[in-house]
Design a protein around this motif. Structure first.
Motif, PDB file in Angstrom:
ATOM      1  N   GLY A  28       0.644 -11.370  -5.713  1.00 51.86           N
ATOM      2  CA  GLY A  28       1.825 -11.343  -6.570  1.00 51.86           C
ATOM      3  C   GLY A  28       3.049 -10.817  -5.847  1.00 51.86           C
ATOM      4  O   GLY A  28       4.160 -11.317  -6.031  1.00 51.86           O
ATOM      5  N   PHE A  29       2.855  -9.797  -5.018  1.00 47.72           N
ATOM      6  CA  PHE A  29       3.968  -9.264  -4.241  1.00 47.72           C
ATOM      7  C   PHE A  29       4.415 -10.284  -3.198  1.00 47.72           C
ATOM      8  O   PHE A  29       5.618 -10.507  -3.001  1.00 47.72           O
ATOM      9  N   ALA A  30       3.448 -10.919  -2.529  1.00 46.04           N
ATOM     10  CA  ALA A  30       3.786 -11.927  -1.525  1.00 46.04           C
ATOM     11  C   ALA A  30       4.583 -13.074  -2.147  1.00 46.04           C
ATOM     12  O   ALA A  30       5.523 -13.601  -1.534  1.00 46.04           O
ATOM     13  N   ALA A  31       4.224 -13.445  -3.369  1.00 38.77           N
ATOM     14  CA  ALA A  31       4.914 -14.546  -4.038  1.00 38.77           C
ATOM     15  C   ALA A  31       6.370 -14.199  -4.353  1.00 38.77           C
ATOM     16  O   ALA A  31       7.205 -15.091  -4.519  1.00 38.77           O
ATOM     17  N   SER A  32       6.678 -12.908  -4.432  1.00 43.84           N
ATOM     18  CA  SER A  32       8.047 -12.491  -4.752  1.00 43.84           C
ATOM     19  C   SER A  32       8.941 -12.447  -3.517  1.00 43.84           C
ATOM     20  O   SER A  32      10.148 -12.251  -3.634  1.00 43.84           O
ATOM     21  N   LEU A  33       8.349 -12.615  -2.326  1.00 44.83           N
ATOM     22  CA  LEU A  33       9.116 -12.484  -1.083  1.00 44.83           C
ATOM     23  C   LEU A  33       9.793 -13.802  -0.710  1.00 44.83           C
ATOM     24  O   LEU A  33       9.231 -14.885  -0.897  1.00 44.83           O
ATOM     25  N   THR A  34      10.991 -13.697  -0.175  1.00 42.91           N
ATOM     26  CA  THR A  34      11.654 -14.835   0.446  1.00 42.91           C
ATOM     27  C   THR A  34      11.931 -14.483   1.900  1.00 42.91           C
ATOM     28  O   THR A  34      11.963 -13.303   2.273  1.00 42.91           O
ATOM     29  N   LYS A  35      12.112 -15.486   2.727  1.00 41.01           N
ATOM     30  CA  LYS A  35      12.274 -15.246   4.155  1.00 41.01           C
ATOM     31  C   LYS A  35      13.407 -14.261   4.409  1.00 41.01           C
ATOM     32  O   LYS A  35      14.510 -14.410   3.865  1.00 41.01           O
ATOM     33  N   GLY A  36      13.110 -13.249   5.205  1.00 39.50           N
ATOM     34  CA  GLY A  36      14.095 -12.220   5.509  1.00 39.50           C
ATOM     35  C   GLY A  36      13.883 -10.928   4.738  1.00 39.50           C
ATOM     36  O   GLY A  36      14.430  -9.886   5.116  1.00 39.50           O
ATOM     37  N   ASP A  37      13.088 -10.977   3.646  1.00 33.40           N
ATOM     38  CA  ASP A  37      12.781  -9.742   2.908  1.00 33.40           C
ATOM     39  C   ASP A  37      11.969  -8.802   3.793  1.00 33.40           C
ATOM     40  O   ASP A  37      11.179  -9.245   4.638  1.00 33.40           O
ATOM     41  N   THR A  38      12.147  -7.512   3.589  1.00 32.29           N
ATOM     42  CA  THR A  38      11.407  -6.530   4.365  1.00 32.29           C
ATOM     43  C   THR A  38      10.529  -5.682   3.455  1.00 32.29           C
ATOM     44  O   THR A  38      10.841  -5.490   2.287  1.00 32.29           O
ATOM     45  N   PHE A  39       9.422  -5.188   4.010  1.00 34.43           N
ATOM     46  CA  PHE A  39       8.552  -4.297   3.247  1.00 34.43           C
ATOM     47  C   PHE A  39       7.813  -3.380   4.208  1.00 34.43           C
ATOM     48  O   PHE A  39       7.820  -3.585   5.430  1.00 34.43           O
ATOM     49  N   LEU A  40       7.199  -2.342   3.641  1.00 33.04           N
ATOM     50  CA  LEU A  40       6.470  -1.355   4.421  1.00 33.04           C
ATOM     51  C   LEU A  40       4.983  -1.671   4.430  1.00 33.04           C
ATOM     52  O   LEU A  40       4.398  -1.960   3.387  1.00 33.04           O
ATOM     53  N   ILE A  41       4.378  -1.582   5.607  1.00 31.27           N
ATOM     54  CA  ILE A  41       2.917  -1.642   5.693  1.00 31.27           C
ATOM     55  C   ILE A  41       2.501  -0.893   6.958  1.00 31.27           C
ATOM     56  O   ILE A  41       3.076  -1.089   8.037  1.00 31.27           O
ATOM     57  N   GLY A  42       1.555  -0.008   6.821  1.00 30.38           N
ATOM     58  CA  GLY A  42       1.111   0.792   7.949  1.00 30.38           C
ATOM     59  C   GLY A  42       2.205   1.668   8.519  1.00 30.38           C
ATOM     60  O   GLY A  42       2.189   2.015   9.694  1.00 30.38           O
ATOM     61  N   GLY A  43       3.174   2.035   7.675  1.00 34.69           N
ATOM     62  CA  GLY A  43       4.271   2.882   8.121  1.00 34.69           C
ATOM     63  C   GLY A  43       5.354   2.141   8.873  1.00 34.69           C
ATOM     64  O   GLY A  43       6.309   2.755   9.351  1.00 34.69           O
ATOM     65  N   GLN A  44       5.243   0.815   8.998  1.00 32.75           N
ATOM     66  CA  GLN A  44       6.241   0.032   9.729  1.00 32.75           C
ATOM     67  C   GLN A  44       7.019  -0.853   8.769  1.00 32.75           C
ATOM     68  O   GLN A  44       6.470  -1.389   7.805  1.00 32.75           O
ATOM     69  N   ILE A  45       8.322  -1.008   9.046  1.00 39.07           N
ATOM     70  CA  ILE A  45       9.134  -1.957   8.279  1.00 39.07           C
ATOM     71  C   ILE A  45       8.980  -3.319   8.938  1.00 39.07           C
ATOM     72  O   ILE A  45       9.223  -3.484  10.141  1.00 39.07           O
TER      73      ILE A  45
END
Length: 808
Positions: free
Chosen positions: A500-517
């Motif tokens: 669901g979160f992936a579906a909300s993303l468009t190219k260029g959006d940023t998010f945190l995972i493993g402490g990295q942007i």
């Protein structure tokens, strides 16, 4: 086999060489080694695991016969591998001829085949791998010499369907090995007898051994220069104070209640880490290789702090941890005690921990939790009877192993404590479901998995179905996730995010995972591809995971604190806030329900202080707004926290008592559930466990969208054509017990008993103020919309001079 009063010479020499003395509770376990069932209750760091294995090591030292002697079951794969590493130390140093191996989802297929052909003396595994082992035709040979089973961290398994699955698996093992001895290892729990009943072969008793609880933990609230905010869970105000504590200690574990909160806190901590202290992050959505690297660095002592979630709750001995910090209210005293025990993980060494409330109300909750820990007053709520979806899976597992007699299987299943009260009618309904899929589905071969032979035994209808059943064994329901990798061929994996979160993303959006942007570049073959983008403000991935509700026991403690009016231990800002609430309105009390109503922002507001936990308060909002709509009170929306529900609308509520009729609330819940997505989500989970829906087929895993579509079609079909289908019954039970937590609402109504204090105020009360900042506001569509539209039209006509033409 009699109990032992002394260790064999090689083991005693090993203890002597290290200068160790065997602890009293370890000696008790050794002396009672012949007991059919033993439960050891010991504090974290009290040597529980070694106590569980001492009889095994002693027996194999005296008689090193080949074959499987002891099966060890743990909730975590990482815990099994850690135990193997620690267990090999006395075995190798005492030169004992004992083979120890682990078998989990990470074990290679070639090793698994060898283990079935030539089992080690001690096999370390998980509930899921055990269920898979019992499903093979050669299970009687694999377990032929099994003498003992050791269940570690049984308190953690007791509260989930994994525990139910494990106990049904133990019932199968006991059928194969009638002399099997059971040993449970548990941290301190509020009701040892309940855990003992779960572990024992019903109706046999289980002996309980209780260790010395050890010294009181050194636990306090972290003092911060800035006061906590009124709402939110990020605890950004505490970053400088937390960093200062990290500098003062060797290794600090910083626990969070959710993965998203852990990611956000780690990001903020890293930005403030001017001294470049080595800090890691660990949670269940990260790639396994990344988690392993963090674990190895912890063992080596290379990290000064690890931001983590429940992935490090259990008994793994991670390096030289000397401080635990819990960020956010712990919600549950048992969980807090477990996490505290990660620090100074040694017997009779006090654990050191600090609590960091994320917002103003959590200051009160943290104080209540501190007092409960000091009083050794743990919380816990019964789970009720064993769920039937797990029962259906166990029937299919049994069929995979070969033909079975229904009467014998019924008796076997009832020997598992949670299923002791299983009626023959419920068992037969599960058997019928496995045989036909139920009335509406009996025409389809794919759901007709077992049949009864002329001799009365049951077996698989098609032996080839065994492979598909085995591929779908388990009760853990992963949320629908997608892998995240660095862009490019062979890009390294980072972890997982929700579909669901992936579906909300468009190219260029940023998010945190493993402490990295990271920057979202696109979706390739169901894999989220990302690149590095450290310079922008990230979104936060909506990591699924346990969303804790404040326990009943903690809620009662807070209410007693309010009634006593004793603010000792609270910071001045929080004490002043509660004093102001008492002067403007009043504080909630035990045995009474406080309801405030007041105007604000052009709307009428009503606040219900139910202290029933977030799920129940959310459900209360849904049901009360439905009741208010029926009474013409025009509700417009609600928001809920762990302790209260705020509802806003167009009409003031002058007499709230009729809204709380329990029968009417339950009827409203039935109507709401019938057409709600909650039921479809719950149905999918239960149908997957019961075997109606297969997530894994021939080595391929359905995507979340595929699984949702197939389960939604099935759900709609059953609702229309077979409304009394077994899976629909199970779905309602699960929804009531878990997602909507209606039992807590029943408990609230019983506790209040009609004693409602309704205060009409002229403005917002201090205690209600944080609710206006709470996220997750739920709008209500109803008569309020029509009234507002009518008022808007009237004002427009009046202001435009057209009112006279319309007769307004």
């Amino acid at each position: 086999m009699a109990g032992m009063t002394a260790l064999p010479a090689p083991l005693q020499s090993w203890f002597d060489a290290r200068g160790w003395q065997i602890h009293p509770h370890q000696r008790d376990i050794l002396a009672r080694a012949a007991a059919p069932c033993l439960l050891l209750i010991a504090p974290t760091g009290g040597g529980k695991t070694l106590a569980g294995f001492l009889p095994t090591l002693a027996e194999l030292a005296r008689d090193p016969r080949p074959g499987l002697h002891t099966l060890y079951v743990s909730p975590l794969k990482a815990l099994a591998s850690d135990i193997r590493r620690n267990l090999l130390i006395p075995i190798e140093e005492a030169r004992l001829p004992i083979r120890v191996e682990d078998r989990t989802g990470d074990t290679s297929s070639s090793v698994k085949r060898r283990q079935r052909a030539d089992p080690p003396h001690i096999l370390l595994t998980t509930p899921e791998s055990l269920a898979l082992l019992t499903s093979y035709e050669d299970a009687p040979r694999i377990f032929a010499g099994l003498s003992r089973v050791v269940v570690d961290e049984i308190h953690a398994l007791a509260e989930s369907k994994r525990g139910d699955q494990l106990m049904l698996g133990l019932a199968r093992l006991q059928h194969l090995c009638p002399g099997l001895r059971r040993v449970g290892l548990s941290a301190t729990v509020e009701d040892p007898q309940a855990i003992a009943r779960l572990l024992a072969r019903h109706p046999d008793p289980c002996e309980i051994v209780t260790a010395d609880p050890g010294p009181e933990p050194d636990i306090a609230m972290l003092e911060t220069e800035a006061a906590p905010p009124w709402a939110g869970g990020g605890a950004a105000h505490a970053i400088p104070a937390v960093l200062e504590q990290v500098k003062r200690h060797r290794t600090t574990l910083i626990f969070h209640n959710t993965r998203a909160q852990a990611e956000l806190f780690f990001h903020r901590l890293w930005l403030a880490n001017d001294d470049s202290l080595p800090i890691g992050i660990h949670h269940g959505s990260l790639d396994r290789a990344q988690r392993a690297r963090v674990e190895e660095a912890m063992v080596r002592g290379d990290l000064r702090a690890i931001v983590c979630t429940g992935s490090l709750d259990l008994g793994i001995d991670w390096g030289d941890v000397d401080l635990v910090i819990q960020v956010g209210a712990p919600k549950n005293v048992k969980r807090l005690v477990q996490r505290i025990g990660r620090a100074n993980h040694r017997y009779n060494a006090p654990s050191k921990a600090l609590l960091v409330p994320a917002n103003r109300f959590e200051v009160v909750e943290c104080l209540a939790a501190l007092e409960a820990v000091r009083a050794r007053d743990l919380d816990g709520e019964g789970r009720g009877r064993g769920p039937r979806d797990v029962l259906c899976q166990q029937i299919l597992i049994t069929a995979c192993a070969g033909p079975f007699d229904a009467d014998a299987l019924y008796d076997e299943l009832r020997s598992a404590g949670a299923y002791a009260g299983l009626s023959r009618g419920d068992f037969d309904a599960c058997l019928e479901f496995c045989a036909t899929g139920g009335y509406a589905l009996r025409a389809y071969d794919q759901w007709r998995r077992i049949l009864q032979r002329p001799d009365g035994l049951w077996q698989l209808r098609d032996p080839r179905a065994a492979q598909r059943i085995r591929q779908n064994i388990g009760t853990i329901q992963d949320t629908d996730t997608l892998k995240v990798r660095w862009r490019g061929r062979g890009g390294a994996p980072l972890g997982e995010i929700e579909e669901g979160f992936a579906a909300s993303l468009t190219k260029g959006d940023t998010f945190l995972i493993g402490g990295q942007i990271v920057r979202y570049e696109g979706l390739r073959e169901m894999v989220v591809e990302v690149t590095r983008d450290p310079g922008r403000k990230p979104k936060i991935a909506t990591f699924m995971g346990t969303k804790f509700a404040t326990s009943t026991q903690l809620s009662e403690r807070i209410l007693r604190m309010f009634k006593a009016g004793d603010w000792r231990g609270l910071p001045q800002h929080t004490a002043d806030w509660l004093d102001l609430q008492r002067s403007v309105s009043r504080l909630p009390e035990p045995g009474r329900l406080l309801i405030e109503s007041f105007p604000h922002d052009g709307r009428e507001q009503m606040v219900v202080y139910g202290f029933a936990g977030r799920n129940a308060q959310q459900t209360l909002g849904l049901l009360l707004t439905k009741r208010m709509e029926e009474q013409g009170l025009a509700p417009m929306g609600f928001v809920a926290s762990d302790y209260a529900t705020l509802i806003w609308g167009l009409e003031a509520v002058h007499d709230p008592a009729p809204l709380f009729d329990l029968t009417a609330l339950e009827a409203g819940l039935d109507g709401w559930l019938a057409g709600n997505a909650v039921m479809k989500r719950t149905f999918r989970a239960s149908a997957t466990i019961a075997g109606l829906i297969e997530r894994n087929m021939g080595g391929q895993r359905k995507s979340g969208r595929q699984a949702t579509m197939s389960s939604d079609i099935l759900y709609d079909t059953l609702v229309k054509y077979d409304p009394d289908h077994l899976l629909l019954q199970i779905t309602r039970e699960e929804a009531m017990r878990g997602l909507v937590d209606f039992a807590r609402l029943r408990e609230m109504c019983a506790r209040v008993g009609g004693r409602i204090d309704h205060l009409r105020l002229d403005r917002i009360s201090p205690l209600s103020a944080p609710l206006f900042l709470e996220p997750g506001r739920v709008p209500i569509s109803g008569s309020a919309e029509a009234r507002l539209l009518e008022e808007e039209v009237t004002a427009l006509l009046r202001d435009s001079g057209l009112a006279q033409l319309e007769g307004v």
